[in-house]
Design an enzyme around this catalytic site. Structure first.
Site, PDB file in Angstrom:
ATOM      1  N   GLU A 260      37.574  46.348  35.213  1.00 34.01           N
ATOM      2  CA  GLU A 260      38.102  46.812  36.508  1.00 34.01           C
ATOM      3  C   GLU A 260      39.423  47.551  36.320  1.00 34.01           C
ATOM      4  OE1 GLU A 260      38.207  43.513  39.248  1.00 34.01           O
ATOM      5  OE2 GLU A 260      36.048  43.235  39.178  1.00 34.01           O
TER       6      GLU A 260
ATOM      7  N   GLU B 202      29.942  41.013  36.383  1.00 41.48           N
ATOM      8  CA  GLU B 202      30.467  39.908  37.198  1.00 41.48           C
ATOM      9  C   GLU B 202      29.640  39.809  38.469  1.00 41.48           C
ATOM     10  OE1 GLU B 202      34.742  39.580  37.924  1.00 41.48           O
ATOM     11  OE2 GLU B 202      35.115  40.358  35.904  1.00 41.48           O
TER      12      GLU B 202
HETATM   13  C1  GAL Z   1      37.226  40.052  39.453  1.00 45.65           C
HETATM   14  C2  GAL Z   1      37.974  40.162  38.149  1.00 45.65           C
HETATM   15  C3  GAL Z   1      38.066  38.827  37.467  1.00 45.65           C
HETATM   16  C4  GAL Z   1      38.519  37.791  38.431  1.00 45.65           C
HETATM   17  C5  GAL Z   1      37.577  37.707  39.569  1.00 45.65           C
HETATM   18  C6  GAL Z   1      38.025  36.609  40.519  1.00 45.65           C
HETATM   19  O1  GAL Z   1      37.505  41.120  40.280  1.00 45.65           O
HETATM   20  O2  GAL Z   1      37.358  41.074  37.285  1.00 45.65           O
HETATM   21  O3  GAL Z   1      38.963  38.900  36.387  1.00 45.65           O
HETATM   22  O4  GAL Z   1      39.777  38.151  38.883  1.00 45.65           O
HETATM   23  O5  GAL Z   1      37.539  38.949  40.223  1.00 45.65           O
HETATM   24  O6  GAL Z   1      37.137  36.365  41.512  1.00 45.65           O
END
Ligand code: GAL
Length: 888
Positions: free
Chosen positions: A485, A578
C-alpha cells in the site's frame, strides 16, 4: 564475561553470540555524543492512530548542517549489495565516536544489565496507558540502547576473516570494535554482515553496538534491540561469499530434476588462489539431517581468483526420481541440502550447507501451480511479533503459531511487511507453507513521520538485495513482496518508475519468482498496476466501503475490482494479498446482533467503546475490510482469483483498530495469546472441508439475559445443521449459495443447553453442545507439549481454563490467576489475549479473559527433569501440570 572463540579444525566457524552481553538504555550522561545516523525531521503533530489506508505523503527532507552524523561511515556497509560500482560509497577519513566512553575497552559496564539474545528491550513494558503510542503497541520501543560484549581471538586465528552476522537489530545499528567504527545498518528487519577483520587484535576485543529506534517509525510494534541472533563467522581468506550460493531447479518431473548451483567465492587474501569447488546433494530426513549417501554430485569446478576478487562456480546435475517439495495435504515438503566444499592445495578451506527443495513453480492466469497442481492460496498475514514475547525471535513460539494456523487449514503466510527471522523460513520450508517474503511498507513517500522512507533513497537497493540473497534458496518462498500500500500508487508515472526499479532488482537477483506490490488504491489503469507480473490486491478485490453509510466519505471507496483487473490483465494471476481485516475479541458477544453478513464496527453495532471490545459474532470489520463471509462470497463469485491472505492469522502488538487506547490488534483469527477466536472454525470449515467441524456461538451462560433474543450461529464444514435448545429443535437449516454460516437469529435465552447436529450430504457429520455454566470452581491447565528441550530456548505454553464444579468452561470468568514454576524452567510471560490488558507481560499474575489465560515457560539450559507449573486463584481449586525438560 569473556567469550572464547577457539580455533577449530573446521574450515568455517560460526559462533552464536547469544550470551555475555551487557545492555544499557540511553546515552552516556554528558554532552550530546553526536552519534546519530542522520538528522531527522520533527514528527510534528502526527498521531500513530490514523486509519491504515490513509494516503501516504511526501517526505520532508532536512539537512544535517554542521551536525556530525554517522551516515557517511555507515553507508559503505551496503556496498556489497549495490550492483553499480559508481553508486557504491567511499568511507570518509576519521572514526566518529571513537572517544565515546561506551566504545572503550576500559569502560566498566558491570553496572549494565546482563542480557541474553535475542533481546527485545521494550516488551517488558510498562505499557504507556495514556496518550499517543497506541499504534506502536503502547510499549517503550523507541530511543537509544547500547550493547557491549567482548570477543577473544587467538593469535592462530588472526589470519582468518572475522564477520559479524546480525540477523536483525532494531534499528539504525552502528558498530564499534576496539573503539573503531566498523559500520552499521539502519533497517531493523534485515540481516546484515560487517567485516571485523581490519579492526581485530589478538586476545580480547571490545564490541559495542548502538541502536537508535525512532519514535513514529511504524504503524505497529517494532520491538527494539538485538532481537534476532548475532553470529561471529570465521573463514579462511578464500571462502564462499556472504549468501553466496544459489540453488535453482530449472527442470522438474517425477522421474528427473535438474539442480543448478552457483557458488560465489571471495578471495580476500593477497595472492591469487587456485581452488576447486565441490558439491554433493543429499536428501534431508524428517529430522533435518542429511542422508548418508549423496543423491547426486555436481562435477567439481576449478577457479583461479585474483587477490581481492570474486569468482563464481556454476554447475548442474540431474537427480533421478527426486523427492519433490510441495504443500500438504496433497504434496509433501521434502528438502535437500547442497554441501559445498572449497579445496586448495589438497586442503578443505571452506564448507557451506544450502538447504533447498526441488519443485516446479508456475504462475498461470488462474494462479499458482506447484509441481503441476493448482494450489489455491489459503493464506494469512502475520506480523513479526510473538505476542507476549515481543519481537525477540523464538523458534518454538513461531512454530506454535504456524502449527495453529496449519491445523486450521492454512497453506500460506505473507510476511507482513518485512523479512522474518531466517529461522521462520526454515520452519515454513519444513512444514510446506507457501510464503510471500516482503520487504517494505513504505518507499519514498511516508506513512509515519520517521518510517523507512527516510532511508529509502540510499538503502532500497542494499535492503532489497539483502532479502533476496538471504532468502532465495527457501523452497517455501513463492513470491517477493516489494511494497505494501505504498504512496507511489498515487503518483502516476513517478511512482511506477520506482516500482519498475524494484522489480528490475528482483528480476536480476532472482529470475525464478515474481515480484508484486500490494495495492489498496491503484486501479487497473494506474501506471503502478501495470508494473508487476502478479497482481496483489488489498481489500479492493472484494470492494471497499460499499455500504450506503460511506456515501460522501473522503476515504478510499471502491466497488469490487476483481473483474476490472481481470479484464485489464487477463494473463496475470490475481491474489488478494489482504482480505477481511475482520475484528473481534475472543469470547465477547455484543447485542443486538447485526442481520447483515458484514459491516464496519460502530458503537452498538459490533463495538463497545467503554469496554474497548468487538463482538465475536464475527460480522464486523475495519471500515475498508469485510467479514470472512463476505470475502468468501467474493472469492467464490470470482473463481479465477488465486487465493487470499487474511489480515491476520494472529493478533499482533499495536494497530489496535478500532480502539486506539488498547495495546494490540483485533484482526487476528487467533488472539495474541494463541487462543482461537470463533472465526477459526469458520476458516477451518472452509479450508478443511474433509474434517467434520461444527462450532456454535455464543456461549450459553447469560445471567440477566433470560427471555431476551440471543442469536445462535453455527460454523460447519457440513452443509446443513439442526439446532436444539434444551432438546427442542429450532429447525434444520441449509447453507444457501454464497452463505458460510447457519444462523438462528430468534433464539430466546434461558439457562440450559444448545446442541447442534451438522449434516453433510444428508448424513450426520458432526455434533457439538454448549451448556450454561455455574460459578467458577476450578482451574484446569493444559501444556501444549509434555516434553521440551532443556536448551534454554524451548518453551512450554500452558493454557489455563476456568471451569465450574461440573467441569464446564466458565465463559466470562476473569479470575486473577497466579502462576508459579518449580524445577528446570522459568516463567517468561503471561497473557490472556485481551487487547486492553495493560498488565506487563512478564507478570506472574494475570486475569483470565473470557475464561482463559496463558503462561509461557522456558526451559533452563542443561537442566533436565520435571517442570511443575502451578496456577492458583482465590476460591478456586488450583491446577498443576508437569512438563519434562529433556535432552531432545
Ligand atoms: C491494511 C495494511 C495493513 C494493516 C491493515 C489493518 O491497510 O496494509 O498493514 O494496517 O490494513 O487493518
Amino acid at each position: 564475561m569473556l567469550a572464547s572463540v577457539a580455533a577449530h579444525a573446521a574450515p568455517r566457524g560460526r559462533v552464536l553470540l547469544d550470551t555475555g552481553w551487557r545492555f544499557h538504555r540511553g546515552e552516556a550522561p554528558g554532552p550530546d555524543p553526536q552519534l546519530d545516523y542522520d538528522v531527522r525531521p520533527e514528527p510534528g503533530d502526527h498521531s500513530d492512530g490514523q486509519d491504515a489506508d490513509t494516503r501516504p505523503t511526501e517526505a520532508r527532507r532536512v539537512d544535517a548542517g554542521d551536525r556530525r552524523v554517522l551516515k557517511p561511515w555507515i553507508l559503505p556497509s551496503g556496498n556489497a549489495l549495490i550492483a553499480d560500482p559508481a553508486r557504491r560509497h567511499v568511507r570518509p577519513d576519521g572514526d566518529p565516536g571513537g572517544d565515546h566512553p561506551f566504545v572503550q575497552a576500559g569502560f566498566d559496564d558491570r553496572g549494565w544489565q546482563a542480557v541474553t539474545l535475542p533481546h527485545d528491550w521494550a516488551i517488558a513494558g510498562p505499557f504507556i496507558e495514556d496518550g499517543p503510542h497506541g499504534g506502536m503497541g503502547r510499549l517503550p520501543s523507541w530511543g537509544v540502547g547500547w550493547y557491549r560484549r567482548t570477543l577473544e581471538v587467538d593469535a592462530a586465528d588472526l589470519g582468518r576473516r572475522h564477520y559479524l552476522d546480525v540477523d536483525g537489530a532494531m534499528a539504525y545499528a552502528a558498530v564499534w570494535l576496539n573503539g573503531r567504527l566498523v559500520g552499521g545498518w539502519p533497517y531493523g528487519y534485515n540481516g546484515w554482515r560487517l567485516d571485523l577483520s581490519p579492526y581485530l587484535v589478538e586476545g580480547r576485543n571490545q564490541l559495542a553496538i548502538r541502536l537508535d529506534n525512532p519514535p513514529d517509525s511504524a504503524r505497529w510494534y517494532p520491538g527494539g534491540g538485538l532481537y534476532r541472533n548475532v553470529w561471529l563467522t570465521r573463514t579462511a581468506p578464500v571462502h564462499v561469499g556472504h549468501w553466496g550460493t544459489v540453488v535453482t531447479t530449472p527442470e522438474v518431473s517425477a522421474e528427473r530434476a535438474v539442480v543448478a548451483l552457483e557458488v560465489a567465492v571471495d578471495n580476500t587474501g593477497d595472492t591469487a588462489a587456485d581452488i576447486e569447488v565441490r558439491t554433493a546433494l543429499h536428501a534431508l530426513g524428517d529430522d533435518g539431517r542429511p542422508e548418508a549417501t549423496a543423491a547426486a554430485r555436481i562435477d567439481p569446478t576449478r577457479l583461479r581468483i585474483a587477490p581481492g576478487a570474486s569468482a563464481t562456480a556454476r554447475g548442474r546435475v540431474a537427480v533421478a526420481r527426486p523427492r519433490l517439495w510441495g504443500p500438504p495435504p496433497t504434496q509433501a515438503p521434502h528438502r535437500y541440502v547442497a554441501i559445498t566444499t572449497l579445496h586448495r592445495d589438497g586442503e578443505t578451506i571452506d564448507r557451506v550447507e544450502t538447504a533447498f527443495g526441488i519443485r516446479d513453480l508456475r504462475f498461470a492466469p488462474d494462479g499458482l501451480h506447484v509441481n503441476g497442481e493448482r494450489i489455491v492460496v489459503r493464506g494469512l498475514n502475520n506480523h513479526h511479533d510473538l505476542g507476549a514475547l515481543g519481537a525477540a525471535f523464538n523458534r518454538r513460539a513461531a512454530q506454535r503459531q504456524l502449527e495453529i494456523l496449519r491445523d486450521m487449514g492454512a497453506n500460506a503466510i505473507r510476511m507482513a511487511h518485512n523479512p522474518p527471522d531466517p529461522q521462520l523460513l526454515e520452519l515454513t520450508d519444513r512444514m510446506g507453507l507457501l510464503v510471500v517474503d516482503e520487504i517494505f511498507d513504505s518507499w519514498a513517500r511516508k506513512k509515519t513521520p520517521l518510517d523507512f522512507h527516510l532511508v529509502f533513497p540510499d538503502w532500497h537497493e542494499p535492503d532489497l538485495r539483502a532479502m533476496l540473497r538471504r532468502d532465495r534458496n527457501h523452497p517455501s518462498i513463492v513470491m517477493w513482496g516489494v511494497g505494501n500500500e505504498v504512496g507511489e500508487q498515487y503518483t502516476g508515472e513517478d511512482g511506477a518508475a520506482i516500482a519498475r526499479r524494484l522489480r528490475a532488482i528482483v528480476a536480476e537477483q532472482d529470475p525464478t519468482r515474481p515480484a508484486a506490490a500490494s495495492m489498496n488504491w491503484a486501479k487497473p489503469d494506474a501506471p503502478f498496476a501495470a508494473v508487476f507480473d502478479v497482481i496483489h490486491l488489498n481489500y479492493q478485490g472484494e470492494g471497499i466501503r460499499q455500504s450506503p453509510e460511506f456515501d460522501g466519505t473522503d476515504r478510499i471507496r471502491t466497488p469490487p475490482q476483481y473483474p476490472a483487473f481481470r479484464a485489464a490483465f487477463p494473463d496475470r494471476p490475481i491474489f488478494s494479498s489482504e482480505t477481511a481485516s475482520a475484528l473481534s475479541s475472543r469470547g465477547v458477544y455484543l447485542f443486538p446482533v447485526s442481520p447483515a453478513a458484514s459491516g464496519p464496527v460502530r458503537e452498538g453495532r459490533g463495538g463497545d467503546a467503554a469496554r474497548r471490545q468487538v463482538s465475536a459474532y464475527e460480522l464486523h470489520a475495519a471500515d475498508f475490510g469485510s467479514s470472512a463471509d463476505h470475502v468468501f462470497a467474493q472469492l467464490d463469485r470470482h473463481p479465477y482469483v488465486a487465493g487470499e491472505f487474511v489480515w491476520t492469522g494472529f493478533d499482533y502488538l499495536g494497530e489496535p483498530t478500532p480502539y486506539y487506547d488498547a495495546r494490540s490488534s483485533y484482526s487476528g483469527i487467533v488472539d495474541l495469546a494463541g487462543f482461537p477466536k470463533d472465526r477459526y472454525w469458520l476458516y477451518r470449515s472452509r479450508w478443511r472441508p474433509e474434517l467434520p467441524t461444527v462450532h456454535v456461538l455464543p456461549h450459553w451462560t447469560w445471567p440477566g439475559r433470560e427471555g431476551q433474543v440471543t442469536p445462535v450461529h453455527v460454523f460447519t464444514s457440513g452443509d446443513e445443521a439442526e439446532l436444539f435448545v434444551d432438546g427442542v429443535s429450532q429447525g434444520r437449516k441449509r447453507k444457501g449459495a454464497f452463505e458460510y454460516r447457519l444462523r438462528w437469529d430468534d433464539v430466546v435465552y434461558r439457562p440450559g443447553e444448545l446442541r447442534v447436529q451438522a449434516y453433510k450430504a444428508g448424513r450426520p457429520w458432526a455434533e457439538t453442545r454448549v451448556r450454561t455454566a455455574g460459578a467458577a470452581a476450578a482451574l484446569d491447565a493444559v501444556p501444549d507439549r509434555g516434553r521440551i528441550a532443556a536448551d534454554g530456548r524451548d518453551l512450554a505454553f500452558v493454557a489455563v481454563q476456568v471451569r465450574d464444579a461440573a467441569g464446564e468452561p466458565v465463559p466470562e470468568a476473569a479470575d486473577r490467576i497466579r502462576f508459579r514454576v518449580e524445577g528446570a524452567a522459568e516463567l517468561v510471560a503471561t497473557d490472556n489475549g485481551d487487547p486492553t490488558d495493560m498488565t506487563p507481560f512478564p507478570s506472574a499474575e494475570r486475569r483470565a479473559f473470557s475464561g482463559k489465560a496463558l503462561a509461557i515457560v522456558r526451559a533452563l539450559p542443561g537442566q533436565h527433569g520435571a517442570i511443575v507449573v502451578h496456577a492458583d486463584a482465590d476460591g478456586l481449586q488450583p491446577a498443576r501440570v508437569v512438563v519434562r525438560a529433556e535432552a531432545l
